[in-house]
Scaffold this motif. Structure first.
Motif, PDB file in Angstrom:
ATOM      1  N   PRO A  68       0.799  -1.184  -0.106  1.00  0.00           N
ATOM      2  CA  PRO A  68       0.008  -0.077   0.057  1.00  0.00           C
ATOM      3  C   PRO A  68       0.879   1.229   0.015  1.00  0.00           C
ATOM      4  CG  PRO A  68      -0.987  -1.685   1.393  1.00  0.00           C
ATOM      5  CD  PRO A  68       0.350  -2.399   0.983  1.00  0.00           C
ATOM      6  N   MET A  69       1.827   1.395   0.905  1.00  0.00           N
ATOM      7  CA  MET A  69       2.597   2.606   1.038  1.00  0.00           C
ATOM      8  C   MET A  69       3.438   2.805  -0.466  1.00  0.00           C
ATOM      9  SD  MET A  69       2.078   4.036   3.682  1.00  0.00           S
ATOM     10  CE  MET A  69       3.542   5.203   3.650  1.00  0.00           C
ATOM     11  N   GLU A  70       3.807   1.884  -0.989  1.00  0.00           N
ATOM     12  CA  GLU A  70       4.679   1.819  -2.597  1.00  0.00           C
ATOM     13  C   GLU A  70       3.605   2.184  -3.632  1.00  0.00           C
ATOM     14  OE1 GLU A  70       6.673  -1.869  -3.190  1.00  0.00           O
ATOM     15  OE2 GLU A  70       8.203  -1.557  -1.557  1.00  0.00           O
ATOM     16  N   LEU A  71       2.501   1.726  -3.404  1.00  0.00           N
ATOM     17  CA  LEU A  71       1.539   2.056  -4.519  1.00  0.00           C
ATOM     18  C   LEU A  71       1.233   3.396  -4.189  1.00  0.00           C
ATOM     19  CD1 LEU A  71      -0.398   1.498  -6.702  1.00  0.00           C
ATOM     20  CD2 LEU A  71      -2.311   0.556  -5.142  1.00  0.00           C
ATOM     21  N   SER A  72       1.204   4.044  -2.896  1.00  0.00           N
ATOM     22  CA  SER A  72       0.471   5.383  -2.724  1.00  0.00           C
ATOM     23  C   SER A  72       1.711   6.285  -3.322  1.00  0.00           C
ATOM     24  CB  SER A  72       0.304   5.715  -1.278  1.00  0.00           C
ATOM     25  OG  SER A  72       0.056   6.923  -0.831  1.00  0.00           O
ATOM     26  N   THR A  73       3.065   6.171  -3.166  1.00  0.00           N
ATOM     27  CA  THR A  73       3.827   6.878  -3.453  1.00  0.00           C
ATOM     28  C   THR A  73       3.854   6.966  -5.089  1.00  0.00           C
ATOM     29  OG1 THR A  73       5.472   6.362  -1.589  1.00  0.00           O
ATOM     30  CG2 THR A  73       6.577   7.163  -3.373  1.00  0.00           C
ATOM     31  N   LYS A  74       3.624   5.642  -5.574  1.00  0.00           N
ATOM     32  CA  LYS A  74       3.865   5.660  -7.174  1.00  0.00           C
ATOM     33  C   LYS A  74       2.641   6.570  -7.881  1.00  0.00           C
ATOM     34  CE  LYS A  74       5.802   0.924  -7.240  1.00  0.00           C
ATOM     35  NZ  LYS A  74       5.509  -0.444  -7.502  1.00  0.00           N
ATOM     36  N   LEU A  75       1.587   6.435  -7.128  1.00  0.00           N
ATOM     37  CA  LEU A  75       0.364   7.099  -7.720  1.00  0.00           C
ATOM     38  C   LEU A  75       0.602   8.728  -7.450  1.00  0.00           C
ATOM     39  CD1 LEU A  75      -2.632   4.980  -6.688  1.00  0.00           C
ATOM     40  CD2 LEU A  75      -1.497   4.925  -8.880  1.00  0.00           C
ATOM     41  N   GLN A  76       1.143   9.087  -6.253  1.00  0.00           N
ATOM     42  CA  GLN A  76       1.405  10.505  -6.361  1.00  0.00           C
ATOM     43  C   GLN A  76       2.422  11.130  -7.163  1.00  0.00           C
ATOM     44  OE1 GLN A  76       2.286  11.284  -1.994  1.00  0.00           O
ATOM     45  NE2 GLN A  76       0.454  10.445  -1.358  1.00  0.00           N
ATOM     46  N   GLU A  77       3.406  10.431  -7.342  1.00  0.00           N
ATOM     47  CA  GLU A  77       4.837  10.768  -8.188  1.00  0.00           C
ATOM     48  C   GLU A  77       4.361  10.813  -9.751  1.00  0.00           C
ATOM     49  OE1 GLU A  77       7.869   8.177  -7.213  1.00  0.00           O
ATOM     50  OE2 GLU A  77       8.211   9.437  -5.057  1.00  0.00           O
ATOM     51  N   THR A 125       2.085   6.586 -32.268  1.00  0.00           N
ATOM     52  CA  THR A 125       1.502   7.283 -31.215  1.00  0.00           C
ATOM     53  C   THR A 125       1.295   8.679 -31.584  1.00  0.00           C
ATOM     54  OG1 THR A 125       3.157   5.891 -29.816  1.00  0.00           O
ATOM     55  CG2 THR A 125       2.469   8.177 -29.076  1.00  0.00           C
ATOM     56  N   VAL A 126      -0.223   9.061 -31.156  1.00  0.00           N
ATOM     57  CA  VAL A 126      -0.724  10.266 -31.810  1.00  0.00           C
ATOM     58  C   VAL A 126      -0.911  11.240 -30.532  1.00  0.00           C
ATOM     59  CG1 VAL A 126      -1.754   9.418 -33.709  1.00  0.00           C
ATOM     60  CG2 VAL A 126      -3.050   9.482 -31.685  1.00  0.00           C
ATOM     61  N   GLY A 127      -0.554  10.790 -29.291  1.00  0.00           N
ATOM     62  CA  GLY A 127      -0.865  11.640 -28.187  1.00  0.00           C
ATOM     63  C   GLY A 127      -0.403  10.922 -26.968  1.00  0.00           C
ATOM     64  N   LYS A 128       0.221  11.819 -25.939  1.00  0.00           N
ATOM     65  CA  LYS A 128       0.565  11.410 -24.490  1.00  0.00           C
ATOM     66  C   LYS A 128       0.421  12.435 -23.550  1.00  0.00           C
ATOM     67  CE  LYS A 128       4.218   8.942 -24.054  1.00  0.00           C
ATOM     68  NZ  LYS A 128       5.562   8.351 -23.743  1.00  0.00           N
ATOM     69  N   GLY A 129      -0.017  11.869 -22.313  1.00  0.00           N
ATOM     70  CA  GLY A 129      -0.140  12.653 -21.443  1.00  0.00           C
ATOM     71  C   GLY A 129      -0.259  12.097 -20.149  1.00  0.00           C
ATOM     72  N   ASN A 130      -0.544  12.815 -18.854  1.00  0.00           N
ATOM     73  CA  ASN A 130      -0.290  12.291 -17.501  1.00  0.00           C
ATOM     74  C   ASN A 130      -1.474  13.031 -16.747  1.00  0.00           C
ATOM     75  OD1 ASN A 130       0.965  12.021 -14.728  1.00  0.00           O
ATOM     76  ND2 ASN A 130       1.869  10.530 -15.991  1.00  0.00           N
ATOM     77  N   ALA A 131      -2.086  12.348 -15.945  1.00  0.00           N
ATOM     78  CA  ALA A 131      -3.009  12.820 -15.200  1.00  0.00           C
ATOM     79  C   ALA A 131      -2.732  12.565 -13.660  1.00  0.00           C
ATOM     80  CB  ALA A 131      -4.536  12.257 -15.442  1.00  0.00           C
ATOM     81  N   ALA A 132      -2.730  13.622 -12.874  1.00  0.00           N
ATOM     82  CA  ALA A 132      -2.396  13.609 -11.645  1.00  0.00           C
ATOM     83  C   ALA A 132      -3.902  13.286 -10.660  1.00  0.00           C
ATOM     84  CB  ALA A 132      -1.741  14.769 -11.039  1.00  0.00           C
ATOM     85  N   LEU A 133      -3.322  12.471  -9.706  1.00  0.00           N
ATOM     86  CA  LEU A 133      -4.524  12.051  -8.698  1.00  0.00           C
ATOM     87  C   LEU A 133      -4.446  12.872  -7.597  1.00  0.00           C
ATOM     88  CD1 LEU A 133      -4.254   8.373  -9.255  1.00  0.00           C
ATOM     89  CD2 LEU A 133      -5.980   9.763 -10.135  1.00  0.00           C
ATOM     90  N   PRO A 134      -5.345  13.241  -6.755  1.00  0.00           N
ATOM     91  CA  PRO A 134      -5.520  13.929  -5.513  1.00  0.00           C
ATOM     92  C   PRO A 134      -4.943  13.044  -4.531  1.00  0.00           C
ATOM     93  CG  PRO A 134      -7.867  13.528  -6.164  1.00  0.00           C
ATOM     94  CD  PRO A 134      -7.015  12.991  -7.383  1.00  0.00           C
TER      95      PRO A 134
END
Length: 242
Positions: free
Chosen positions: A101-110, A123-132
């Motif tokens: 859980p702690m590792e998953l939390s860190t990966k999702l935050q980063e 590849t026609v598009g790339k992006g990254n969405a941050a999670l709250p």
């Protein structure tokens, strides 16, 4: 005597050849072993769909050529047309994985959720969405299922900061307690989700004339057919006495 010796020697060679053939007969490959789950880690279920996808200058006319690659906590899944530009999750299409859980939390935050839109193998598009953080900080044993929707800007490989499109997505994450627990065990956080005050048992005699408000009318008909019937039912709601 010499001839007899030669015949015996020949038989010995033939016997050794027969044994050699039986030794080197190829065996069938063993079936692949089923994945073993680490019972000290949560078993997560993650699913995601694309509710809207737009890219400037690219006509996504052929759904068969469209694939959206998604990266979530170092887990990858590919979304085809059946999960793109839709509004409901597809049954039995979730990504099942285990993580600390702690590792998953860190990966999702980063890293959040990474997207790569591929059309006709390009590849026609790339992006990254941050999670709250209110979501990433609660991915442990005691987490509640969450559904999250947001928009992700899309850029190109050469100019990732220049927006050329966007996609809207809906995702959900929860712990598969029912599939994870062994027989006789329950989910570790199940007792935290049930309030003892919410469990009520009421036993009384059935009313002579059950009303339309009686939720249990007809449930005990099978009991009435037994040799020694027992009359048990939930008492009538006082609010229905009108």
């Amino acid at each position: 005597m010499g001839k007899k010796g030669g015949k015996g020697k020949g038989k010995g060679k033939k016997g050794r050849k027969t044994m050699a053939k039986s030794i080197f007969v190829p065996s069938e490959p063993a079936p692949p072993a089923k994945p073993a789950f680490n019972r000290s880690l949560p078993l997560y279920s993650f699913d995601l769909i694309i509710t809207r996808l737009e890219i400037k200058g690219v006509a996504l006319n052929d759904p068969r050529k469209l694939v959206v690659k998604v990266s979530f906590g170092e887990n990858n899944l590919s979304l085809t047309a059946s999960r793109t530009n839709v509004s409901a999750f597809k049954p039995d299409a979730s990504l099942i994985f285990q993580s600390v859980p702690m590792e998953l939390s860190t990966k999702l935050q980063e890293n959040g959720i990474a997207f790569e839109v591929v059309y006709d193998e390009l590849t026609v598009g790339k992006g990254n969405a941050a999670l709250p953080k209110r979501l990433t900080n609660n991915v442990g044993w005691n987490m509640k299922e969450f559904n999250y929707t947001s928009t992700c800007a899309l850029g190109t490989l050469e100019k990732p900061d220049v927006q050329i499109g966007a996609l809207e997505f809906l995702c959900k994450l929860f712990i598969k307690c029912s599939d994870y627990a062994r027989k006789g065990e329950t989910c570790p956080n199940l007792n935290r989700n049930i309030n003892p005050n919410d469990i009520v048992f009421v036993i009384a005699k059935s009313p002579n004339s059950p009303t339309d408000c009686d939720a249990c009318r007809g449930v005990l008909e099978a009991e009435a057919r037994k040799d020694q019937p027992k009359d048990y039912s939930i008492s009538q709601d006082p609010r229905c006495g009108y």
